[in-house]
Write a protein that holds these residues in place. Structure first.
Motif, short mmCIF file in Angstrom:
data_model
loop_
_atom_site.label_atom_id
_atom_site.label_comp_id
_atom_site.label_asym_id
_atom_site.label_seq_id
_atom_site.Cartn_x
_atom_site.Cartn_y
_atom_site.Cartn_z
N MET A 60 31.43 36.87 45.36
CA MET A 60 32.83 36.42 45.42
C MET A 60 33.37 36.20 44.00
O MET A 60 34.51 35.80 43.84
N THR A 61 32.55 36.46 43.00
CA THR A 61 32.88 36.25 41.58
C THR A 61 33.14 34.79 41.25
O THR A 61 33.86 34.46 40.31
N ARG A 72 40.54 40.91 39.37
CA ARG A 72 41.60 40.75 40.37
C ARG A 72 41.78 42.02 41.19
O ARG A 72 42.12 41.96 42.38
N THR A 73 41.56 43.17 40.57
CA THR A 73 41.73 44.41 41.32
C THR A 73 40.57 44.64 42.28
O THR A 73 40.73 45.29 43.31
N ARG A 91 38.38 42.10 43.53
CA ARG A 91 38.06 40.95 44.39
C ARG A 91 38.72 41.09 45.76
O ARG A 91 38.29 40.46 46.72
N ALA A 92 39.79 41.90 45.82
CA ALA A 92 40.54 42.03 47.07
C ALA A 92 39.66 42.57 48.20
O ALA A 92 39.97 42.37 49.37
N VAL A 119 49.69 36.83 47.37
CA VAL A 119 48.82 37.76 46.62
C VAL A 119 49.07 39.22 47.01
O VAL A 119 49.25 40.07 46.15
#
Lengths: 220, 271
Positions: free
Chosen positions: B65-66, B100-101, B103-104, B132
């Motif tokens: 999940m970072t 961010r690109t 993690r979706a 988001v």
């Protein structure tokens, strides 16, 4: 020395006007403090170590030096660097700056009271840092900060007499003027005391009610 | 500067794993939590992770999940690197923008739900899609209501989390994660903080998900019976490594390693 009612009624209108000035000064100063305080609180959490350090030291500096000195600096020292401001503007800036340092600490406490899981949930929804603060963290950090924010609202109100030293026509300044004109100080100072009391006490109560209202509203 | 040249820029092929840990290492200072972890999870596969506390199971999900940075190795999701990004034909550590690109693709449910307390159940579900994913409020509402219906929480959609039981909060949290349409769902001890009588309502929802959707799922759990029922594969973690893994019938029915046997018999003792 006895209390003269006639004199009391005579000076009351001037003090009422001065009360208005005091409230405007406190309100404007607080408005500056509330916004700048949040900026300072957030800047202290920025990823940049340099920025964090500078802001941290700035807040400590403001909190460790007297308000009156800061007022003098803005009003008397700034013009020597070519920044010429009216007593009113200088006063608002000084008092707003001073209280922003205190409010930033209140916000910081509020932000730190938000559970770590809230940050993680926001990350799991792939929010940007800005979205996290705006949508998740700040709304939750305001209710625990309200009590402290309210205290400083009353505090800023009671500190406005400091502005009399640079000639802002707030309550103390006006009472001084009245006293000097009539050689009577009992009535003006007593009235000023009563006015401060009559505003501070209910204000504290209202703040408490507002806090309860906000907590209910967002169900924390 | 670490060299990641031995790792591919991307994993191609039709049968590429949805999630791939390659030689992943995670340490807190001296304490090594995960060492040299290799784990592939196929698309649509349901993998359960079991093991004693401190064995690194939750860390596996948190890295994916970072929420935790890894110290070495690469994690790939759907063939693309997650922890790294390609730069000049080499892999370098991913920056926030790249994360961010990527993690979706991943959604997560937490042990303590972590619902947003200042929002209703519905608002919790709509928050991600609206803010988001930038889909319209109407669409987000429709999507969220559909999911709340699926988890059996549509009647409580306008309640704040403080008015919901743990089981209800966790079901809302599942809907909230699904509203982002992730490819991979992570369940981190989602029933551990629940009262025994409400565990069933949450496991029921997860069973439904397994049956109805082709989601890839990783689940850390202490509920062996549940893991056995719904998993395609069970991984037993011990000391920061996968000690043993296999289909649930095999791992629970005929564990090969001594540590697995010890753990399973200790767990059975507790029930």
């Amino acid at each position: 020395m006895e209390w003269k009612w006639e004199f009391t009624w005579e000076i009351l209108p001037r003090l009422v006007v001065a009360t208005g000035n005091t409230l405007v000064a406190a309100g404007a100063g607080y408005a500056i403090a509330i916004v700048l305080g949040l900026v300072l609180a957030l800047a202290q959490r920025a990823p940049s170590r340099v920025l964090t350090f500078i802001v941290r030291e700035f807040v400590e500096f403001i909190r460790s030096t007297p308000l009156i000195l800061q007022i003098f600096f803005v009003f008397y020292v700034a013009p020597q660097f070519g920044i010429r401001l009216s007593p009113w503007v200088s006063g608002m800036i000084a008092i707003g700056l001073h209280y922003s340092a205190y409010l930033s600490e209140v916000y910081r406490g509020g932000i730190e009271s938000v559970a770590k899981g809230q940050w993680e949930a926001a990350t799991a929804l792939n929010m940007t840092a800005l979205q996290k603060y705006r949508r998740i963290i700040i709304p939750q950090s305001i209710p625990p900060a309200l009590a402290g924010m309210g205290n400083y609202l009353v505090g800023i109100f009671k500190d406005t007499p400091m502005l009399s030293v640079i000639g802002v026509a707030e309550l103390i300044h006006t009472a001084n003027a009245i006293g000097a004109e009539h050689y009577r100080f009992l009535e003006p100072y007593t009235l000023v005391g009563i006015i401060f009391l009559a505003i501070s006490l209910p204000a504290a109560g209202f703040i408490r009610l507002f806090e309860i209202y906000v907590r209910r509203k967002i169900r924390l | 500067m670490q060299d990641f040249s031995k790792f591919p820029l991307e994993i191609k092929g039709k049968n590429r794993p949805m999630v791939s840990f390659k030689k992943v290492r995670k340490a807190y200072g001296e304490l090594v939590v995960l060492d040299n972890l290799d784990l592939d999870v196929a698309a649509g596969e349901m993998v359960s992770i079991i093991g004693p506390s401190g064995s690194g199971k939750t860390t596996v999900l948190r890295m994916l999940m970072t929420l935790e940075k890894i110290n070495d190795g690469v994690i790939y999701v759907d063939g693309q690197p997650l922890t790294h990004m390609p730069k000049d034909d080499k892999l370098v550590w991913a920056n926030q923008r790249y994360l961010r690109t990527r993690r979706a693709d991943i959604g997560m449910c937490f042990q303590h739900f972590n619902l947003f307390p200042h929002m209703t159940a519905l608002e919790n579900c709509m928050e991600g899609p609206v803010q988001v994913l930038r889909i319209s409020k109407q669409d987000a509402r429709a999507r969220s209501e559909e999911l709340l219906e699926m988890v059996g929480m549509i009647d409580k959609k306008d309640e704040h989390p403080s008015r919901l039981s743990g089981g209800q909060q966790q079901r809302v949290a599942i809907a909230r994660a699904l509203a982002m349409r992730p490819k991979v769902m992570l369940f981190d001890e989602v029933t551990s903080a629940l009262d025994p009588e409400v565990i069933g309502e949450v496991t029921h929802v997860i069973r439904k998900l397994v049956a109805a959707h082709n989601l890839t799922m990783l689940m850390v759990t202490h509920q062996m019976g549940f893991a056995r029922d719904i998993s395609d594969r069970v991984c037993f973690f011990y000391g920061g490594q996968i000690e043993e893994q296999g289909p649930p019938a095999e791992l629970f029915g005929n564990p090969k390693k001594t540590r697995t046997q010890q753990f399973l018999s200790a767990v059975r003792e507790a029930i």
